[in-house]
Design a protein around this motif. Structure first.
Motif, PDB file in Angstrom:
ATOM      1  N   ASP A  89       0.831  -1.195   0.000  1.00 34.60           N
ATOM      2  CA  ASP A  89       0.000   0.000   0.000  1.00 34.60           C
ATOM      3  C   ASP A  89       0.869   1.250   0.000  1.00 34.60           C
ATOM      4  O   ASP A  89       1.956   1.264   0.597  1.00 34.60           O
ATOM      5  N   VAL A  90       0.384   2.291  -0.659  1.00 31.85           N
ATOM      6  CA  VAL A  90       1.067   3.586  -0.603  1.00 31.85           C
ATOM      7  C   VAL A  90       1.117   4.032   0.864  1.00 31.85           C
ATOM      8  O   VAL A  90       0.127   3.938   1.592  1.00 31.85           O
ATOM      9  N   GLY A  91       2.282   4.498   1.297  1.00 31.86           N
ATOM     10  CA  GLY A  91       2.460   4.907   2.684  1.00 31.86           C
ATOM     11  C   GLY A  91       3.084   3.847   3.565  1.00 31.86           C
ATOM     12  O   GLY A  91       3.493   4.133   4.697  1.00 31.86           O
ATOM     13  N   ALA A  92       3.151   2.614   3.061  1.00 36.54           N
ATOM     14  CA  ALA A  92       3.788   1.548   3.839  1.00 36.54           C
ATOM     15  C   ALA A  92       5.279   1.836   3.988  1.00 36.54           C
ATOM     16  O   ALA A  92       5.883   2.540   3.176  1.00 36.54           O
ATOM     17  N   ARG A  93       5.860   1.298   5.029  1.00 38.54           N
ATOM     18  CA  ARG A  93       7.303   1.468   5.242  1.00 38.54           C
ATOM     19  C   ARG A  93       7.999   0.110   5.092  1.00 38.54           C
ATOM     20  O   ARG A  93       7.579  -0.890   5.676  1.00 38.54           O
ATOM     21  N   LEU A  94       9.079   0.106   4.302  1.00 39.20           N
ATOM     22  CA  LEU A  94       9.841  -1.107   4.050  1.00 39.20           C
ATOM     23  C   LEU A  94      11.182  -1.063   4.755  1.00 39.20           C
ATOM     24  O   LEU A  94      11.771   0.013   4.933  1.00 39.20           O
ATOM     25  N   HIS A  95      11.659  -2.227   5.125  1.00 39.49           N
ATOM     26  CA  HIS A  95      13.019  -2.372   5.647  1.00 39.49           C
ATOM     27  C   HIS A  95      13.793  -3.221   4.643  1.00 39.49           C
ATOM     28  O   HIS A  95      13.418  -4.361   4.367  1.00 39.49           O
ATOM     29  N   LEU A  96      14.850  -2.637   4.065  1.00 34.64           N
ATOM     30  CA  LEU A  96      15.614  -3.314   3.024  1.00 34.64           C
ATOM     31  C   LEU A  96      17.081  -3.418   3.414  1.00 34.64           C
ATOM     32  O   LEU A  96      17.664  -2.453   3.911  1.00 34.64           O
ATOM     33  N   VAL A  97      17.643  -4.581   3.170  1.00 34.14           N
ATOM     34  CA  VAL A  97      19.079  -4.803   3.363  1.00 34.14           C
ATOM     35  C   VAL A  97      19.597  -5.420   2.072  1.00 34.14           C
ATOM     36  O   VAL A  97      19.120  -6.476   1.648  1.00 34.14           O
ATOM     37  N   PHE A  98      20.570  -4.756   1.445  1.00 34.76           N
ATOM     38  CA  PHE A  98      21.074  -5.264   0.166  1.00 34.76           C
ATOM     39  C   PHE A  98      22.543  -4.892  -0.013  1.00 34.76           C
ATOM     40  O   PHE A  98      23.058  -3.957   0.607  1.00 34.76           O
ATOM     41  N   ALA A  99      23.203  -5.643  -0.891  1.00 36.65           N
ATOM     42  CA  ALA A  99      24.629  -5.453  -1.132  1.00 36.65           C
ATOM     43  C   ALA A  99      24.848  -4.618  -2.388  1.00 36.65           C
ATOM     44  O   ALA A  99      24.011  -4.586  -3.291  1.00 36.65           O
ATOM     45  N   LEU A 100      25.998  -3.949  -2.447  1.00 35.38           N
ATOM     46  CA  LEU A 100      26.420  -3.184  -3.610  1.00 35.38           C
ATOM     47  C   LEU A 100      27.728  -3.766  -4.128  1.00 35.38           C
ATOM     48  O   LEU A 100      28.636  -4.048  -3.336  1.00 35.38           O
ATOM     49  N   ASP A 101      27.842  -3.938  -5.432  1.00 35.67           N
ATOM     50  CA  ASP A 101      29.083  -4.444  -6.010  1.00 35.67           C
ATOM     51  C   ASP A 101      30.240  -3.539  -5.631  1.00 35.67           C
ATOM     52  O   ASP A 101      30.159  -2.311  -5.746  1.00 35.67           O
ATOM     53  N   GLY A 102      31.319  -4.136  -5.179  1.00 41.72           N
ATOM     54  CA  GLY A 102      32.505  -3.353  -4.850  1.00 41.72           C
ATOM     55  C   GLY A 102      32.491  -2.750  -3.463  1.00 41.72           C
ATOM     56  O   GLY A 102      33.412  -2.019  -3.090  1.00 41.72           O
ATOM     57  N   ASP A 103      31.460  -3.022  -2.673  1.00 40.64           N
ATOM     58  CA  ASP A 103      31.357  -2.480  -1.318  1.00 40.64           C
ATOM     59  C   ASP A 103      31.209  -3.648  -0.356  1.00 40.64           C
ATOM     60  O   ASP A 103      30.270  -4.444  -0.477  1.00 40.64           O
ATOM     61  N   PRO A 104      32.116  -3.798   0.617  1.00 42.00           N
ATOM     62  CA  PRO A 104      32.061  -4.954   1.515  1.00 42.00           C
ATOM     63  C   PRO A 104      30.900  -4.909   2.508  1.00 42.00           C
ATOM     64  O   PRO A 104      30.545  -5.927   3.093  1.00 42.00           O
ATOM     65  N   LEU A 105      30.309  -3.711   2.707  1.00 44.43           N
ATOM     66  CA  LEU A 105      29.226  -3.563   3.677  1.00 44.43           C
ATOM     67  C   LEU A 105      27.867  -3.497   2.979  1.00 44.43           C
ATOM     68  O   LEU A 105      27.731  -2.900   1.913  1.00 44.43           O
ATOM     69  N   GLU A 106      26.868  -4.105   3.589  1.00 40.68           N
ATOM     70  CA  GLU A 106      25.523  -4.040   3.053  1.00 40.68           C
ATOM     71  C   GLU A 106      24.871  -2.696   3.397  1.00 40.68           C
ATOM     72  O   GLU A 106      25.218  -2.049   4.379  1.00 40.68           O
ATOM     73  N   VAL A 107      23.915  -2.309   2.581  1.00 40.88           N
ATOM     74  CA  VAL A 107      23.104  -1.123   2.843  1.00 40.88           C
ATOM     75  C   VAL A 107      21.887  -1.559   3.649  1.00 40.88           C
ATOM     76  O   VAL A 107      21.226  -2.546   3.309  1.00 40.88           O
ATOM     77  N   ASP A 108      21.592  -0.822   4.718  1.00 38.50           N
ATOM     78  CA  ASP A 108      20.464  -1.142   5.592  1.00 38.50           C
ATOM     79  C   ASP A 108      19.629   0.118   5.741  1.00 38.50           C
ATOM     80  O   ASP A 108      20.020   1.053   6.448  1.00 38.50           O
ATOM     81  N   LEU A 109      18.471   0.176   5.047  1.00 37.80           N
ATOM     82  CA  LEU A 109      17.688   1.409   4.995  1.00 37.80           C
ATOM     83  C   LEU A 109      16.193   1.118   5.112  1.00 37.80           C
ATOM     84  O   LEU A 109      15.723   0.018   4.805  1.00 37.80           O
ATOM     85  N   TYR A 110      15.469   2.157   5.534  1.00 40.39           N
ATOM     86  CA  TYR A 110      14.014   2.119   5.541  1.00 40.39           C
ATOM     87  C   TYR A 110      13.507   2.984   4.392  1.00 40.39           C
ATOM     88  O   TYR A 110      14.095   4.027   4.073  1.00 40.39           O
ATOM     89  N   THR A 111      12.418   2.550   3.790  1.00 39.91           N
ATOM     90  CA  THR A 111      11.891   3.198   2.582  1.00 39.91           C
ATOM     91  C   THR A 111      10.383   3.363   2.696  1.00 39.91           C
ATOM     92  O   THR A 111       9.679   2.405   3.021  1.00 39.91           O
ATOM     93  N   ASP A 112       9.890   4.578   2.432  1.00 42.26           N
ATOM     94  CA  ASP A 112       8.454   4.814   2.377  1.00 42.26           C
ATOM     95  C   ASP A 112       7.947   4.580   0.959  1.00 42.26           C
ATOM     96  O   ASP A 112       8.550   5.070  -0.008  1.00 42.26           O
ATOM     97  N   VAL A 113       6.850   3.864   0.824  1.00 47.26           N
ATOM     98  CA  VAL A 113       6.264   3.581  -0.482  1.00 47.26           C
ATOM     99  C   VAL A 113       5.488   4.808  -0.961  1.00 47.26           C
ATOM    100  O   VAL A 113       4.533   5.241  -0.310  1.00 47.26           O
ATOM    101  N   LEU A 114       5.900   5.375  -2.102  1.00 47.51           N
ATOM    102  CA  LEU A 114       5.259   6.553  -2.667  1.00 47.51           C
ATOM    103  C   LEU A 114       4.198   6.203  -3.694  1.00 47.51           C
ATOM    104  O   LEU A 114       3.207   6.919  -3.850  1.00 47.51           O
ATOM    105  N   SER A 115       4.410   5.128  -4.438  1.00 47.59           N
ATOM    106  CA  SER A 115       3.422   4.709  -5.438  1.00 47.59           C
ATOM    107  C   SER A 115       3.580   3.224  -5.691  1.00 47.59           C
ATOM    108  O   SER A 115       4.660   2.650  -5.511  1.00 47.59           O
ATOM    109  N   VAL A 116       2.478   2.606  -6.120  1.00 43.89           N
ATOM    110  CA  VAL A 116       2.463   1.176  -6.448  1.00 43.89           C
ATOM    111  C   VAL A 116       1.689   1.009  -7.742  1.00 43.89           C
ATOM    112  O   VAL A 116       0.563   1.490  -7.875  1.00 43.89           O
TER     113      VAL A 116
END
Length: 218
Positions: free
Chosen positions: A147-174
């Motif tokens: 749903d629009v307005g939902a909040r997500l918790h995402l953890v993902f890796a980036l090529d060339g970076d030894p540390l994962e990204v850990d961020l929260y994201t608000d859904v703006l559109s679906v």
């Protein structure tokens, strides 16, 4: 609106316009004339885009660090000498609204993806893939309807970076799945992202830009 010239060899993302998005497919421009454009059959992983003559679609590509979208329509689905599409030549291109950050088309499978529910309990998402990322947000596809307005918790890796990204994201559109598709297209904005994480994302996007330009992809 802007005029952007497509040329043979240009890589484009292709999305069927009916019902909207779902998931982007990748193709390469084969030839360009005044009357039509030929592209390879759009493909995502091992899946080819199912589309018929007369149906609308949207192409997107990167030009000098900006993403442009081209509305078009299928004129012919070719089977020989090789599978592909003949489409109407797009005249105008719409620049993506996220102008403050360069948006990198990508394909990243998060190690962890969940939506915050009641009392901030996290409910894991079904299969999800990040389709583009910038310093300010991302677009992703997911089998889970959000749903629009939902909040997500995402953890993902980036090529060339030894540390994962850990961020929260608000859904703006679906956007719902395209006809015959399963994936929902989600546009999200990072929430209270630590400066260090934003800077890591910007460095990653910059590295990818440099590498793609070196390979002639931008």
């Amino acid at each position: 609106m802007d005029y952007v010239d497509l040329s043979p060899g240009t890589r484009v993302s292709v999305v069927p316009a009916y019902g909207d998005s779902g998931a982007a497919y990748e193709a390469i421009v084969r030839s360009v004339s005044e009357v039509d454009i030929r592209i390879s059959m759009p493909q995502r992983d091992q899946e080819f885009l199912a589309i018929d003559a007369g149906e609308p679609l949207t192409l997107s590509t990167s030009v000098q660090g900006q993403i442009y979208r081209f509305p078009s329509r299928v004129r012919l689905v070719e089977e020989s000498p090789s599978e592909g599409l003949v489409i109407e030549p797009p005249v105008e291109a719409e620049q993506d609204e996220r102008r403050s950050y360069y948006r990198l088309l990508t394909r990243i499978v998060p190690r962890y993806a969940a939506v915050l529910g009641r009392a901030d309990a996290e409910v894991p998402l079904k299969t999800s893939v990040i389709l583009d990322v910038s310093g300010g947000g991302l677009q992703m596809q997911s089998l889970t309807r959000l749903d629009v307005g939902a909040r997500l918790h995402l953890v993902f890796a980036l090529d060339g970076d030894p540390l994962e990204v850990d961020l929260y994201t608000d859904v703006l559109s679906v956007r719902p799945p395209s006809r015959g598709g399963q994936y929902h297209r989600v546009h999200g904005r990072f929430v209270a992202a630590p400066r260090a994480e934003v800077e890591r994302l910007i460095r990653y996007v910059t590295r990818q830009q440099i590498e793609r330009r070196r390979k002639g992809l931008l």
